[in-house]
Scaffold this active site. Structure first.
Site, short mmCIF file in Angstrom:
data_model
loop_
_atom_site.label_atom_id
_atom_site.label_comp_id
_atom_site.label_asym_id
_atom_site.label_seq_id
_atom_site.Cartn_x
_atom_site.Cartn_y
_atom_site.Cartn_z
N TYR A 199 5.49 18.01 11.99
CA TYR A 199 6.58 17.14 12.41
C TYR A 199 7.95 17.49 11.82
O TYR A 199 8.69 16.62 11.38
CB TYR A 199 6.28 15.64 12.25
CG TYR A 199 5.27 15.23 11.22
CD1 TYR A 199 4.04 14.70 11.64
CD2 TYR A 199 5.52 15.32 9.87
CE1 TYR A 199 3.10 14.30 10.71
CE2 TYR A 199 4.59 14.91 8.94
CZ TYR A 199 3.37 14.40 9.37
OH TYR A 199 2.44 14.01 8.44
N GLU A 236 0.81 -1.22 0.00
CA GLU A 236 0.00 0.00 0.00
C GLU A 236 0.85 1.28 0.00
O GLU A 236 0.84 2.03 0.96
CB GLU A 236 -0.87 0.03 1.26
CG GLU A 236 -1.70 -1.21 1.45
CD GLU A 236 -2.47 -1.19 2.76
OE1 GLU A 236 -3.62 -1.64 2.75
OE2 GLU A 236 -1.92 -0.74 3.78
N PRO A 237 1.58 1.53 -1.08
CA PRO A 237 2.36 2.77 -1.10
C PRO A 237 1.47 4.00 -1.24
O PRO A 237 0.52 3.99 -2.03
CB PRO A 237 3.25 2.61 -2.34
CG PRO A 237 2.55 1.61 -3.20
CD PRO A 237 1.73 0.73 -2.31
N GLY A 238 1.76 5.02 -0.48
CA GLY A 238 1.06 6.29 -0.61
C GLY A 238 2.08 7.34 -1.03
O GLY A 238 2.22 7.68 -2.21
N ARG A 251 3.20 19.91 7.11
CA ARG A 251 4.18 18.93 7.59
C ARG A 251 5.38 19.54 8.33
O ARG A 251 5.79 18.99 9.35
CB ARG A 251 4.63 18.02 6.44
CG ARG A 251 3.47 17.17 5.88
CD ARG A 251 3.95 16.14 4.86
NE ARG A 251 4.75 15.10 5.47
CZ ARG A 251 6.05 15.04 5.38
NH1 ARG A 251 6.72 15.92 4.69
NH2 ARG A 251 6.71 14.06 5.99
N TYR A 304 0.53 14.15 1.31
CA TYR A 304 0.11 14.79 2.58
C TYR A 304 0.30 16.31 2.53
O TYR A 304 0.56 16.94 3.55
CB TYR A 304 0.85 14.15 3.77
CG TYR A 304 0.75 12.65 3.76
CD1 TYR A 304 -0.47 12.03 4.08
CD2 TYR A 304 1.81 11.84 3.38
CE1 TYR A 304 -0.59 10.65 4.01
CE2 TYR A 304 1.69 10.46 3.32
CZ TYR A 304 0.50 9.87 3.63
OH TYR A 304 0.37 8.52 3.57
N CYS A 331 -0.73 33.10 10.76
CA CYS A 331 -0.48 33.75 12.04
C CYS A 331 0.00 32.78 13.11
O CYS A 331 -0.70 32.51 14.07
CB CYS A 331 -1.74 34.46 12.50
SG CYS A 331 -1.54 36.22 12.35
#
Ligand SMILES: *Cc1c(COP(=O)(O)O)cnc(C)c1O
Length: 439
Positions: A334, A290-292, A330, A390, A361
């Protein structure tokens, strides 16, 4: 500086993607703009599939559509012969709207609602990846009411957590997903499903992490699962037709990242499954992956226009762009790292250190810290690479910033596949104060 896929410098000294000048794209569609290199997505899809074909194995490569779900993207996945993972009613609806064959859709999620499960049953999707006991009883109940039958995989947590460069083995995995393989939970789930007249247990599923650069975690997960499959053949006469080892294959966001080619991940997985099948005298199960991120991540580039700058003397120079954490959360979420170039002055030396700020802001809305670019000016076009996974799928309207448009480029042609949001779109669900809403 490195260029992905069909990115190159054209005769005008501009960045070109899929044979289309980035300045043309910015002028025509505005910025911020997500640009997808379709040829690179096709290439990635083919390389995941090739290794299975070469080994003569039955397999499914399912695109984890949460990485970037849109009607056009799902149609591209279909053209490339991929299967599809969805994790919500919205993603399922998108897939069905795109005309994706229901029998190749797999439904994930740790809290699928009754309505979402009902929808999956009505569309006759390929399988539901069952996550917990509550879900088993919901599916059983819905099937009893409607007479549907459904294939399922059991999502298990094997006690292997893979990270970028290594993995850890945990006796019991502290995760919100799936049935623990090591504490009897998985056996209880099997005992609940096997007697059902409505639910057919096709096999097992695990997903051990994301942005993984190594194959050891997949190999270890396969070993752990086969040990159990051997026991379950004995105790339940259960044979797993499908072994789904999930996604998480890493990509190269920056020069520091060193992922393996898609074919290598697949070859190692095949090798491990074959070896274990042989060891326990099983015929080789159908392998699903299941590569995303690894299908769409490096195919995506975001184009921004530079605006204001701020100098903190002796410390740092900030250059702000017309997007930020609203189109790419992102870095804030993280500390993800990206590389960028000046798309209109690609041939100039990138030798001035600057930090790229978003326009939201939040002090944390920084896209890239300390990157070398030519002396940036207002109006410059900045290309941030590897934003295909993402990015749009996590885009939001913080500060009521409209979400950018998405364009597919291939062979010198550009196609708008998601329109830019307008200010009217931003207020379209709002109601005036003290509206009487019908109950
Ligand atoms: C997120 C996810 C994937 C895809 O992960 P990538 O890191 O994008 O490859 C695959 N399977 C499951 C179950 C997931 O949750």
């Amino acid at each position: 500086m490195f260029l992905h896929g069909t990115c190159r410098q054209n005769q005008h000294g501009h960045l070109e993607i899929g044979g289309v000048d980035a300045l043309y794209l910015a002028e025509n569609y505005g910025t911020p703009l997500y640009v997808y290199d379709v040829a690179l997505i096709r290439e990635r899809a083919k390389s995941f599939q090739q290794a299975f074909t070469a080994a003569g194995l039955r397999a499914q490569v399912a695109y984890a559509s949460k990485a970037f779900s849109s009607v056009a993207m799902i149609q591209l996945a279909q053209e490339e012969g991929l299967s599809l993972d969805v994790v919500s009613g919205g993603e399922l609806y998108t897939a069905i709207s795109a005309g994706f064959p229901a029998e190749r859709i797999h439904f994930h999620g740790n809290n699928k609602s009754r309505e979402e499960l009902q929808m999956a049953l009505e569309y006759h999707i390929g399988c539901i990846v069952v996550d917990n006991f509550y879900e088993i009883s919901l599916i059983e109940e819905l099937c009893k009411e409607s007479g549907y039958t459904v294939d399922v995989l059991l999502r298990i947590t094997p006690g292997v957590e893979a990270h970028t460069h290594d993995y850890i083995t945990t006796g019991q995995e502290d995760s919100k997903f799936g049935f623990d393989l090591n504490n009897g939970q998985t056996e209880r789930a099997i005992e609940q499903i096997l007697p059902s007249n409505h639910i057919r247990l096709l096999g097992v599923h695990c997903h051990i992490g994301s942005q993984i650069f190594d194959t050891a975690g997949f190999v270890l997960a396969a070993e752990k699962i086969f040990t159990k499959l051997d026991e379950w053949r004995e105790s339940y006469s259960f044979i797993s037709k499908v072994l789904n080892l999930g996604g998480g294959f890493g990509i190269r966001y920056t020069e520091e990242d060193e992922p393996l080619p898609a074919t290598v991940y697949v070859e190692k997985i095949i090798e491990a499954v074959k070896a274990n099948a042989e060891r326990y005298s099983f015929s080789i199960p159908e392998i699903w992956i299941e590569p995303g991120r690894s299908l769409v991540g490096d195919a995506g580039t975001t184009l921004y226009t530079v605006g204001a700058q701020k100098e903190v003397p002796g410390t740092r120079r900030y250059a702000a762009v017309d997007g930020g954490m609203s189109d790419n959360i992102r870095p804030a979420l993280y500390q993800a790292k990206y590389e960028a170039i000046s798309a209109n002055r690609i041939e100039e030396e990138h030798n001035t250190t600057v930090s790229i700020a978003g326009k939201c802001c939040e002090s944390g809305d920084m896209l890239i810290w300390d990157i070398d670019l030519p002396e940036v000016k207002a109006g410059d076009l900045l290309a941030v690479f590897c934003t295909g996974a993402y990015g749009y799928s996590m885009a939001n309207n913080y500060n009521r910033i409209p979400r950018p448009a998405v364009v597919f480029v291939e062979d010198g042609e550009a196609h708008l596949v998601i329109k830019r949001e307008t200010y009217e779109d931003i207020v379209k669900l709002d109601l005036p104060f003290k509206t009487k809403v019908k109950q």
